[in-house]
Enzyme design. Structure first.
Site, PDB file in Angstrom:
ATOM      1  N   LYS A 166      47.293  30.012 100.510  1.00 17.50           N
ATOM      2  CA  LYS A 166      46.219  29.191  99.952  1.00 17.50           C
ATOM      3  C   LYS A 166      44.879  29.912  99.847  1.00 17.50           C
ATOM      4  CE  LYS A 166      48.139  24.718 101.336  1.00 17.50           C
ATOM      5  NZ  LYS A 166      47.860  23.429 102.013  1.00 17.50           N
ATOM      6  N   ASP A 202      44.446  19.071  98.270  1.00 19.69           N
ATOM      7  CA  ASP A 202      44.642  18.672  99.661  1.00 19.69           C
ATOM      8  C   ASP A 202      43.583  17.677 100.138  1.00 19.69           C
ATOM      9  OD1 ASP A 202      46.971  20.051 100.226  1.00 19.69           O
ATOM     10  OD2 ASP A 202      45.943  21.838 100.968  1.00 19.69           O
TER      11      ASP A 202
END
Length: 274
Positions: free
Chosen positions: A69, A106
């Site tokens: 990420k 997220d």
């Protein structure tokens, strides 16, 4: 022009545990869209190579999971404001001209199930200091959290999180006594602890507030040792599927050009639990 049917997937290392294909295929089925979504294991040293091949392979995009990420941010052409604020990318969209656009879903996946929890002005405990922890910090800012205690293996990374998001708080080692945590309204596990093959994280629940909620971002296994201990203590819990489904919706819309049918969440959850 991108070929049809649209192709998307999830990249990570490891990635065999990912339930993202089940989620996206469920939505594709429900909407009658002819598309493909798969798992693609990409070792860290092959990330740049893999990202450079997406356009040539006809991908509409990929979801990005551990441990990519942060590193994937150096592989995309454009990073949207939300992902830049978080400092992590978990959705990469391949544009028609082949450019790679980075997003972060997220934060939405974390905020959605916490909307019913009054966190404004409260304390929270965050386990971890990686990409998921950055998204959690952004969510805490959005929800008005007053103070964050970060449990981190690397104290420097924990302090950087607090400073980067302008949050009041403290950084403690993973094994810090619960008495040092304060009176948290939420315990959020943003680490891999409790994931299949990883050691568990289970604090002494008896020493924590009766009204504390426990949110574990791990979903393999779904019932982590942390959640099991919280349920046994009678605490409210949020499991990793809630976050996973919530964050998947943004990627689905970007990859397949349609809104995820969130009215089918109960049926989707039942399928994921088979």
């Amino acid at each position: 022009m991108r070929p049809t049917p649209p192709i998307a997937g999830v990249i990570g290392w490891p990635v065999a545990h990912s339930k993202s294909p089940l989620i996206h295929r469920f939505w594709l089925e429900r909407l009658g869209i002819d598309g493909e979504y798969g798992r693609f294991p990409v070792a860290p040293e092959r990330l740049v190579e893999a990202m450079g091949a997406l356009a040539a392979l006809g991908f509409a995009g990929v979801n990005v999971t551990v441990p990519h990420k942060l590193a994937v941010m150096d592989c995309v052409d454009v990073i949207d404001a939300g992902a830049r604020d978080v400092g992590a990318v978990n959705v990469v969209q391949v544009m028609p001209d082949g450019a790679l656009h980075g997003h972060n879903s997220d934060v939405a996946g974390i905020c959605e199930p916490l909307q019913r929890r009054a966190l404004a002005g409260r304390e929270v405990v965050l386990v971890g200091s990686g990409g998921a922890a950055r998204a959690a910090m952004a969510a805490f800012v959005r929800l008005g959290t007053a103070r964050v205690t970060i449990l981190a293996r690397d104290p420097a990374k924990g302090r950087a999180l607090l400073e980067g998001f302008g949050m009041d708080g403290q950084v403690l080692p993973m094994d810090a006594a619960e008495a040092k945590w304060g009176a948290p309204a939420l315990l959020f596990n943003a680490s891999v602890l409790g994931m299949t093959g990883q050691p568990a994280f289970v604090p002494d629940m008896a020493r924590l507030p009766d009204d504390m909620m426990v949110f574990d971002a791990v979903y393999a296994p779904l019932e982590t040792p942390l959640l099991a201990a919280a349920r046994a203590r009678g605490l409210a819990v949020i499991d990793g599927l809630e976050m996973l489904i919530g964050q998947a919706a943004m990627g689905f819309a970007l990859f397949f050009g349609a809104e995820a049918p969130r009215g089918e969440d109960a049926a989707l959850r039942a399928r994921l639990l088979k």
